[in-house]
Design an enzyme around this catalytic site. Structure first.
Site, PDB file in Angstrom:
ATOM      1  N   CYS A   1       0.668  -1.212  -0.093  1.00 18.94           N
ATOM      2  CA  CYS A   1       0.100  -0.113  -0.006  1.00 18.94           C
ATOM      3  C   CYS A   1       1.062   1.424   0.609  1.00 18.94           C
ATOM      4  O   CYS A   1       1.989   1.198   0.527  1.00 18.94           O
ATOM      5  CB  CYS A   1      -0.983   0.267   1.639  1.00 18.94           C
ATOM      6  SG  CYS A   1      -0.138   0.729   2.948  1.00 18.94           S
TER       7      CYS A   1
ATOM      8  N   CYS B   1       3.380   1.931   2.723  1.00 20.81           N
ATOM      9  CA  CYS B   1       5.059   1.103   2.285  1.00 20.81           C
ATOM     10  C   CYS B   1       5.650   1.742   1.587  1.00 20.81           C
ATOM     11  O   CYS B   1       7.016   2.326   1.783  1.00 20.81           O
ATOM     12  CB  CYS B   1       4.657  -0.342   1.612  1.00 20.81           C
ATOM     13  SG  CYS B   1       3.732  -0.946   2.235  1.00 20.81           S
TER      14      CYS B   1
ATOM     15  N   CYS C   1      43.379 -13.274 -22.246  1.00 16.76           N
ATOM     16  CA  CYS C   1      44.322 -13.371 -20.873  1.00 16.76           C
ATOM     17  C   CYS C   1      43.650 -13.260 -20.015  1.00 16.76           C
ATOM     18  O   CYS C   1      43.061 -12.560 -19.672  1.00 16.76           O
ATOM     19  CB  CYS C   1      45.834 -12.698 -21.211  1.00 16.76           C
ATOM     20  SG  CYS C   1      45.331 -10.711 -21.245  1.00 16.76           S
TER      21      CYS C   1
ATOM     22  N   CYS D   1      42.350  -9.519 -19.582  1.00 19.12           N
ATOM     23  CA  CYS D   1      41.457  -9.361 -20.078  1.00 19.12           C
ATOM     24  C   CYS D   1      39.469  -9.658 -19.147  1.00 19.12           C
ATOM     25  O   CYS D   1      38.938  -8.400 -19.000  1.00 19.12           O
ATOM     26  CB  CYS D   1      40.567 -10.477 -21.233  1.00 19.12           C
ATOM     27  SG  CYS D   1      41.873  -9.867 -22.517  1.00 19.12           S
TER      28      CYS D   1
ATOM     29  N   ASP E   1      24.217 -35.862  11.190  1.00 24.30           N
ATOM     30  CA  ASP E   1      23.108 -36.043  11.694  1.00 24.30           C
ATOM     31  C   ASP E   1      22.655 -37.667  12.168  1.00 24.30           C
ATOM     32  O   ASP E   1      23.078 -38.031  10.977  1.00 24.30           O
ATOM     33  CB  ASP E   1      21.709 -34.985  11.369  1.00 24.30           C
ATOM     34  CG  ASP E   1      19.911 -35.244  11.164  1.00 24.30           C
ATOM     35  OD1 ASP E   1      19.713 -34.980  12.506  1.00 24.30           O
ATOM     36  OD2 ASP E   1      19.602 -35.622  10.198  1.00 24.30           O
TER      37      ASP E   1
ATOM     38  N   ASP F   1      19.998 -33.971   6.142  1.00 21.23           N
ATOM     39  CA  ASP F   1      19.385 -34.124   4.537  1.00 21.23           C
ATOM     40  C   ASP F   1      19.081 -32.699   4.513  1.00 21.23           C
ATOM     41  O   ASP F   1      17.910 -33.127   2.963  1.00 21.23           O
ATOM     42  CB  ASP F   1      18.006 -34.667   5.032  1.00 21.23           C
ATOM     43  CG  ASP F   1      17.078 -33.877   6.023  1.00 21.23           C
ATOM     44  OD1 ASP F   1      17.342 -33.096   6.329  1.00 21.23           O
ATOM     45  OD2 ASP F   1      16.338 -34.676   6.474  1.00 21.23           O
TER      46      ASP F   1
ATOM     47  N   ASP G   1      17.432 -29.879   8.737  1.00 14.02           N
ATOM     48  CA  ASP G   1      18.331 -29.710   9.159  1.00 14.02           C
ATOM     49  C   ASP G   1      19.673 -28.421   8.839  1.00 14.02           C
ATOM     50  O   ASP G   1      20.123 -27.980   9.040  1.00 14.02           O
ATOM     51  CB  ASP G   1      20.062 -30.919   8.855  1.00 14.02           C
ATOM     52  CG  ASP G   1      19.210 -31.914   9.851  1.00 14.02           C
ATOM     53  OD1 ASP G   1      19.358 -31.536  11.194  1.00 14.02           O
ATOM     54  OD2 ASP G   1      19.574 -32.466   8.825  1.00 14.02           O
TER      55      ASP G   1
END
Length: 793
Positions: free
Chosen positions: A14, A17, A81, A84, A493, A687, A691
């Protein structure tokens, strides 16, 4: 200095903000901002001496909004090189609306993150073109491979022509050195001029063009050194040739062979370098080659073969035995075994049936299946893996920063040294003698090589990450590859990492009827332990009975009725509450529990009939992998939410001494911080889902998974499949790659530090200096390619 900038802002809902953001920005010293809610943009005029773009962005983010940057990838042509790539990167990063730009000499690419207000892909390309290079938005891999092959062919033909024209001139050089007699025509200055002319100004024209574009934009690269050195030799020789006109007895001092042979040797080095660099991308090419080329799509009840690129999400596909799964999807009908070794490293095919997910590029072994496509094109697991490898190969490791800084100043310093060498020779070493001074200056110009510095790190990272990907290890970037070698503590874990993540029945005491009652009762439960028991009964080929009544007793167990008989399954508390005597089985239950197993009693009609013990079993390779990490001098810790007794039992099985148990997922990150506060370099292995906070906090986050988007996004390193043996392999690859980078940087620095003074002292003929320069970058790339053969198992 006043600058203008447009920042795109997400999250405004709005006018309040936009007003708030505008008010806060305008309170900053030297800032005049206007925020537009409709366009979701902030037009900002700011004093760059008082505030930076990062300051502005951080202030907006702190208010709870998001400054969105766009990322684009470009193919960059014309770089020769490190000077560049360093110059392009430096110029792009000076733009306030470019958040970050990374230019990679080895991959000939640029990754640019920018704010899409006053900046877009076209503006970035124009910016690069103004510097004398060319660029285009990153093409697909097949198109890029074809373009590189075509460019390699052109390099080859140009090299062959240059060598053919330079060979007679090279023979005249041998005449001076060894006194070899050649036909008189070959010693004629105008004959040598006609041979050297096309080499210098047709074949070697690329060096003049490159030098002009760089000098025009205020930079200097290797082309400047080559153009200066060869031009000096060529034009001095032409001057000497002109002096023979009208003076047939004059013996000219010619260096046509120097200029021509130098260009030929440099072209030879560039050709070898291009060939070697193409080998660094083979790991990525081999990943892409795994994908199926065609798919059998059901259209109007008929099977139609079409290119896999044309498959859309939701399409129904048929996959026959021996064919590759074309895209990611779900099996609708059929049963088969899928070889997923290319993704997980598991050689044993995985049984799949209806509702099971399948992954593109895996191999359908023996069943005829119908599947629905869920992810196609760039969204498939294989393409996600390829994207991670590409990002890693295009990224820069922190170790490269020093080389980049030096490359930016390298060419001007070398030109200064060459000029100083010329002056010292003509004034002090051989006073008044022009030729020795010129030869020494040319040698300095041509022996200096910024290419080796620029290639030292990215080529090693490309080969290292490619080799890792072949093993099922995905490094997300060069910085993660570098940091991994410094790890001294690995936190594992438990569930799904050390263990399989799915419970299995390990012990059962009782007869077949008791097992039948047990499994039939548990069939009504959704608990993972219940699933393990039902699977165990089915393995025994038992027929399950119908349940007449079912009641879950939270924290204790379940109560059911089958064939009029009352079945109770649960812990001691459940049995004692029902006045059932458990004295005969207490010791046996305690023994199972001491082993970290979950033990449950089974009672039929108020009588104990057996015990079932269920446990999340340890992965087969976990013990060996943990032992290997410990032998490498790494402390291994297990972190789990399980109780202390269960955690200790699992830890003892796999050889882990240090255990942190009964930790909530939200507390895991804090445990990692405590280890870091003690001075440890910590890698967290999990996993990639629950975690995630700990993975983000750790120095290196390692996700154990099957290449899913969640796992890849959550960590710095992703281990495809679930084998812990890949973790020590990842560390070994990191060690080997960093060692290789240090070797390359040591060679590149050492080569220039030793070579330039030797050339300045007049101890190197220019053509030998040119050969050394041409082969220096080839040596660096060749050394990097050794990573493809390192032993990591």
């Amino acid at each position: 200095m006043m600058q203008q900038l447009t920042l795109p802002i997400e999250g405004m809902t709005c006018a309040a903000c936009s007003t708030r953001i505008e008010k806060v920005l305008n309170k900053m010293d030297g800032v005049d901002a206007k925020v537009n809610l409709t366009t979701e943009q902030a037009a900002i005029v700011y004093d760059s001496d008082k505030v930076t773009v990062d300051d502005l962005s951080a202030r907006i983010e702190k208010l709870g909004y998001h400054v969105k940057a766009t990322q684009s990838e470009f193919d960059v042509m014309g770089m020769t090189c490190a000077a560049c790539s360093s110059r392009i990167e430096k110029v792009l990063n000076k733009r306030p609306d470019i958040k970050a730009a990374t230019v990679n000499l080895t991959t000939e690419s640029a990754v640019v993150e920018y704010y899409p207000g006053n900046m877009d892909d076209t503006a970035i390309i124009e910016r690069i073109q103004k510097l004398g290079y060319d660029a285009k938005v990153k093409s697909d891999d097949a198109e890029k491979v074809d373009a590189k092959e075509e460019a390699l062919k052109k390099k080859k033909y140009k090299l062959l022509l240059s060598a053919l024209l330079s060979l007679p001139l090279f023979l005249t050089m041998l005449t001076h050195i060894f006194g070899i007699h050649l036909p008189h025509i070959m010693m004629n200055p105008w004959f040598q001029f006609m041979l050297a002319l096309p080499v210098q100004f047709i074949i070697g024209w690329q060096f003049y063009v490159g030098a002009y574009k760089n000098l025009r934009s205020g930079g200097a690269n290797m082309d400047v050194l080559v153009a200066l050195g060869t031009s000096a030799a060529f034009f001095y020789s032409l001057y000497e040739a002109v002096k023979t006109i009208g003076h047939p007895d004059y013996q000219p001092h010619l260096y046509f062979e120097t200029s021509a042979v130098l260009i030929t040797l440099i072209l030879f080095g560039k050709y070898l370098e291009a060939r070697a660099k193409s080998q660094t991308t083979r790991a990525l090419s081999s990943l892409l080659s795994l994908q199926a080329k065609e798919a059998r799509v059901i259209c109007n009840h008929e099977e139609v073969m079409m290119p896999v690129e044309e498959v859309k999400a939701g399409d129904m596909l048929v996959v026959k035995p021996g064919e590759k799964i074309p895209v990611d999807g779900i099996i609708i009908k059929g049963h088969t075994a899928i070889d997923e070794s290319m993704l997980t490293g598991e050689s044993i095919p995985v049984e799949k049936t209806a509702e099971d997910a399948v992954i593109g590029a895996t191999l359908n072994k023996n069943g005829h299946i119908t599947m629905r496509a869920t992810k196609v094109g760039r969204d498939t697991a294989l393409q996600s893996i390829v994207k991670v490898v590409e990002q890693a190969q295009g990224s820069k490791a922190p170790i490269q920063r020093l080389a980049d800084v030096i490359s930016g100043y390298f060419v001007p310093i070398v030109i200064g040294i060459a000029a100083l060498t010329f002056l010292i020779w003509i004034l002090f070493v051989t006073p008044g003698a022009f030729e020795p001074a010129l030869v020494a200056a040319i040698a300095v110009l041509v022996i200096a090589c910024p290419c080796a510095l620029g290639l030292a790190t990215p080529t090693s990272i490309m080969v290292g990450t490619g080799r890792a990907a072949e093993q099922g290890i995905l490094f997300k970037g060069g910085e993660h590859l570098e940091r991994t070698h410094a790890i001294d503590t690995i936190v594992l874990d438990k569930t799904g990492t050390v263990t399989k993540g799915r419970p299995e029945v390990t012990d059962f005491t009782g007869d077949a009827e008791t097992l039948q009652y047990l499994a039939s009762s548990e069939k009504a439960s959704e608990h993972p332990l219940a699933t393990a028991i039902v699977d165990y009964a089915r393995e025994q080929q038992l027929t399950l009975k119908e349940i007449e009544q079912f009641e879950a007793i939270p924290g204790h167990g379940i109560s059911t009725q089958i064939e009029g008989r009352r079945i109770l399954i649960g812990n001691r508390k459940l049995m004692t509450d029902q006045h059932i005597d458990v004295s005969n089985v207490v010791d046996e239950m305690a023994r199972y529990e001491a082993q970290g197993k979950t033990a449950m009693l089974i009672a039929v009609d108020e009588q104990i009939r057996g015990i079932v013990a269920v446990q999340d079993t340890v992965k087969a390779t976990a013990t060996a992998a943990i032992h290997e990490m410990q032998e490498m001098g790494i402390d291994v810790i297990m972190l789990t939410g399980d109780n202390e007794r269960t955690a200790r039992a699992i830890a003892q099985t796999v050889g882990i001494d240090e255990v942190i148990a009964q930790v909530l997922p939200s507390e895991k990150a804090e445990k990692i911080r405590q280890l870091q506060a003690a001075g440890r370099k910590v890698a967290m292995v999990g996993d990639g889902v629950n975690d995630a906070p700990a993975l983000a906090v750790a120095d290196i986050g390692i996700a154990i998974g099957t290449g899913t988007e969640v796992a890849i996004e959550a960590a710095d390193v992703t281990i495809l499949g679930g084998e812990l043996t890949l973790i020590p392999q990842a560390i070994k690859i990191s060690h080997a790659t960093i060692r290789n980078i240090k070797q390359n940087l040591g060679f590149a620095f050492g080569y220039n530090i030793l070579g330039i003074p030797v050339a300045a002292l007049g101890l190197l003929a220019p053509w030998i200096a040119g050969a050394a320069m041409a082969l220096s970058s080839v040596s660096v790339v060749t050394n990097a390619l050794r990573l493809k053969t390192i032993k990591i198992k």
